[in-house]
Design a protein around this motif. Structure first.
Motif, PDB file in Angstrom:
ATOM      1  N   PHE A  60      -0.737 -10.810   9.387  1.00  0.00           N
ATOM      2  CA  PHE A  60      -1.036  -9.657  10.264  1.00  0.00           C
ATOM      3  C   PHE A  60      -1.624  -8.932   8.499  1.00  0.00           C
ATOM      4  O   PHE A  60      -2.448  -8.274   9.328  1.00  0.00           O
ATOM      5  CB  PHE A  60      -0.138  -9.779  11.515  1.00  0.00           C
ATOM      6  CG  PHE A  60       0.697 -10.032  12.235  1.00  0.00           C
ATOM      7  CD1 PHE A  60      -0.609 -11.001  13.157  1.00  0.00           C
ATOM      8  CD2 PHE A  60       1.085 -10.529  11.773  1.00  0.00           C
ATOM      9  CE1 PHE A  60      -0.013 -12.106  13.703  1.00  0.00           C
ATOM     10  CE2 PHE A  60       2.103 -11.946  13.314  1.00  0.00           C
ATOM     11  CZ  PHE A  60       1.142 -12.259  13.630  1.00  0.00           C
ATOM     12  N   HIS A  61      -1.009  -8.397   8.096  1.00  0.00           N
ATOM     13  CA  HIS A  61      -1.392  -7.759   7.572  1.00  0.00           C
ATOM     14  C   HIS A  61      -2.731  -8.096   5.618  1.00  0.00           C
ATOM     15  O   HIS A  61      -2.174  -7.563   4.993  1.00  0.00           O
ATOM     16  CB  HIS A  61      -0.070  -6.644   6.304  1.00  0.00           C
ATOM     17  CG  HIS A  61       0.716  -6.432   7.560  1.00  0.00           C
ATOM     18  ND1 HIS A  61      -0.041  -5.814   8.287  1.00  0.00           N
ATOM     19  CD2 HIS A  61       1.820  -7.252   7.986  1.00  0.00           C
ATOM     20  CE1 HIS A  61       1.047  -5.718   9.316  1.00  0.00           C
ATOM     21  NE2 HIS A  61       2.201  -6.982   9.449  1.00  0.00           N
ATOM     22  N   SER A  62      -2.334  -9.429   5.562  1.00  0.00           N
ATOM     23  CA  SER A  62      -3.555 -10.021   4.917  1.00  0.00           C
ATOM     24  C   SER A  62      -4.724  -9.908   5.200  1.00  0.00           C
ATOM     25  O   SER A  62      -5.218 -10.677   5.694  1.00  0.00           O
ATOM     26  CB  SER A  62      -2.288 -11.598   3.784  1.00  0.00           C
ATOM     27  OG  SER A  62      -1.723 -10.660   3.499  1.00  0.00           O
ATOM     28  N   ASP A  63      -5.573 -11.058   4.198  1.00  0.00           N
ATOM     29  CA  ASP A  63      -6.948 -11.113   4.157  1.00  0.00           C
ATOM     30  C   ASP A  63      -6.303 -12.824   3.976  1.00  0.00           C
ATOM     31  O   ASP A  63      -6.885 -13.388   2.754  1.00  0.00           O
ATOM     32  CB  ASP A  63      -8.208 -10.972   3.026  1.00  0.00           C
ATOM     33  CG  ASP A  63      -9.596 -11.393   3.294  1.00  0.00           C
ATOM     34  OD1 ASP A  63      -9.393 -12.420   4.516  1.00  0.00           O
ATOM     35  OD2 ASP A  63     -10.344 -10.414   2.467  1.00  0.00           O
ATOM     36  N   LEU A  64      -7.217 -13.106   5.458  1.00  0.00           N
ATOM     37  CA  LEU A  64      -6.563 -14.832   5.011  1.00  0.00           C
ATOM     38  C   LEU A  64      -7.418 -15.991   4.301  1.00  0.00           C
ATOM     39  O   LEU A  64      -7.238 -16.881   3.716  1.00  0.00           O
ATOM     40  CB  LEU A  64      -6.541 -15.436   6.422  1.00  0.00           C
ATOM     41  CG  LEU A  64      -4.952 -15.217   7.556  1.00  0.00           C
ATOM     42  CD1 LEU A  64      -4.555 -15.595   8.356  1.00  0.00           C
ATOM     43  CD2 LEU A  64      -3.492 -15.013   6.266  1.00  0.00           C
ATOM     44  N   SER A  65      -8.719 -15.153   3.607  1.00  0.00           N
ATOM     45  CA  SER A  65      -9.864 -15.601   3.522  1.00  0.00           C
ATOM     46  C   SER A  65      -9.547 -15.519   1.840  1.00  0.00           C
ATOM     47  O   SER A  65     -10.435 -15.944   1.102  1.00  0.00           O
ATOM     48  CB  SER A  65     -10.819 -15.882   4.365  1.00  0.00           C
ATOM     49  OG  SER A  65     -11.337 -14.306   4.051  1.00  0.00           O
ATOM     50  N   GLU A  66      -8.792 -14.732   1.512  1.00  0.00           N
ATOM     51  CA  GLU A  66      -9.151 -14.562   0.000  1.00  0.00           C
ATOM     52  C   GLU A  66      -8.635 -15.693  -0.263  1.00  0.00           C
ATOM     53  O   GLU A  66      -8.370 -16.462  -0.475  1.00  0.00           O
ATOM     54  CB  GLU A  66      -8.059 -13.566  -0.651  1.00  0.00           C
ATOM     55  CG  GLU A  66      -7.453 -13.210  -1.261  1.00  0.00           C
ATOM     56  CD  GLU A  66      -6.605 -11.836  -2.120  1.00  0.00           C
ATOM     57  OE1 GLU A  66      -5.854 -11.452  -2.905  1.00  0.00           O
ATOM     58  OE2 GLU A  66      -6.136 -11.333  -0.589  1.00  0.00           O
ATOM     59  N   LYS A  67      -9.659 -15.688  -1.981  1.00  0.00           N
ATOM     60  CA  LYS A  67      -8.980 -17.277  -2.749  1.00  0.00           C
ATOM     61  C   LYS A  67      -8.240 -16.897  -3.529  1.00  0.00           C
ATOM     62  O   LYS A  67      -8.114 -15.466  -3.955  1.00  0.00           O
ATOM     63  CB  LYS A  67     -10.283 -17.485  -3.343  1.00  0.00           C
ATOM     64  CG  LYS A  67     -11.897 -17.627  -2.102  1.00  0.00           C
ATOM     65  CD  LYS A  67     -12.120 -18.518  -2.319  1.00  0.00           C
ATOM     66  CE  LYS A  67     -12.826 -19.047  -1.259  1.00  0.00           C
ATOM     67  NZ  LYS A  67     -12.492 -20.576  -0.623  1.00  0.00           N
ATOM     68  N   LEU A  68      -6.837 -17.668  -3.990  1.00  0.00           N
ATOM     69  CA  LEU A  68      -6.397 -17.680  -4.604  1.00  0.00           C
ATOM     70  C   LEU A  68      -6.379 -18.978  -5.674  1.00  0.00           C
ATOM     71  O   LEU A  68      -6.879 -19.654  -5.565  1.00  0.00           O
ATOM     72  CB  LEU A  68      -4.840 -18.079  -4.250  1.00  0.00           C
ATOM     73  CG  LEU A  68      -4.571 -17.158  -3.391  1.00  0.00           C
ATOM     74  CD1 LEU A  68      -2.811 -17.940  -2.391  1.00  0.00           C
ATOM     75  CD2 LEU A  68      -4.404 -15.587  -3.583  1.00  0.00           C
ATOM     76  N   THR A  69      -6.455 -19.036  -6.997  1.00  0.00           N
ATOM     77  CA  THR A  69      -6.290 -20.005  -8.462  1.00  0.00           C
ATOM     78  C   THR A  69      -4.902 -20.850  -8.014  1.00  0.00           C
ATOM     79  O   THR A  69      -4.004 -20.644  -7.350  1.00  0.00           O
ATOM     80  CB  THR A  69      -6.094 -18.882  -9.473  1.00  0.00           C
ATOM     81  OG1 THR A  69      -5.378 -18.063  -9.370  1.00  0.00           O
ATOM     82  CG2 THR A  69      -6.931 -18.178 -10.121  1.00  0.00           C
ATOM     83  N   ASP A  70      -5.915 -21.740  -8.293  1.00  0.00           N
ATOM     84  CA  ASP A  70      -4.565 -22.389  -8.327  1.00  0.00           C
ATOM     85  C   ASP A  70      -3.147 -22.487  -8.989  1.00  0.00           C
ATOM     86  O   ASP A  70      -2.205 -22.704  -8.638  1.00  0.00           O
ATOM     87  CB  ASP A  70      -4.718 -24.123  -9.392  1.00  0.00           C
ATOM     88  CG  ASP A  70      -6.387 -24.744  -8.405  1.00  0.00           C
ATOM     89  OD1 ASP A  70      -6.139 -24.431  -7.431  1.00  0.00           O
ATOM     90  OD2 ASP A  70      -6.507 -25.507  -9.356  1.00  0.00           O
ATOM     91  N   GLU A  71      -2.854 -21.783 -10.229  1.00  0.00           N
ATOM     92  CA  GLU A  71      -1.673 -21.024 -10.357  1.00  0.00           C
ATOM     93  C   GLU A  71      -1.295 -20.413  -8.775  1.00  0.00           C
ATOM     94  O   GLU A  71       0.185 -20.394  -9.392  1.00  0.00           O
ATOM     95  CB  GLU A  71      -2.234 -20.860 -11.490  1.00  0.00           C
ATOM     96  CG  GLU A  71      -1.285 -19.781 -12.413  1.00  0.00           C
ATOM     97  CD  GLU A  71      -1.015 -19.041 -13.944  1.00  0.00           C
ATOM     98  OE1 GLU A  71      -0.315 -18.368 -14.454  1.00  0.00           O
ATOM     99  OE2 GLU A  71      -2.027 -19.594 -14.442  1.00  0.00           O
TER     100      GLU A  71
END
Length: 62
Positions: free
Chosen positions: A23-34
């Motif tokens: 609820f407090h995050s941008d769920l579409s934010e990309k993360l590197t594999d690491e």
């Protein structure tokens, strides 16, 4: 690259952990594999904690 949304879905499916961080995050934010793997490892470790060990059992002197 995966997203935070994918991370939290996998955490729920693999470890049964639901968190309000969604609820407090941008769920579409990309993360590197690491980053993704590091976060997944964190939630795996959290799922392995025996939380009953933290209960107050009145056998101590506190």
């Amino acid at each position: 690259m995966k997203t935070k949304g994918e991370l939290f879905k996998e955490v729920d499916e693999k470890y049964g952990i639901k968190t309000t961080v969604v609820f407090h995050s941008d769920l579409s934010e990309k993360l590197t594999d690491e980053e993704y793997q590091k976060q997944l490892d964190f939630y795996k470790k959290m799922s392995e904690i025996n939380w009953d060990d933290f209960e107050d059992d009145e056998s101590d002197d506190f």
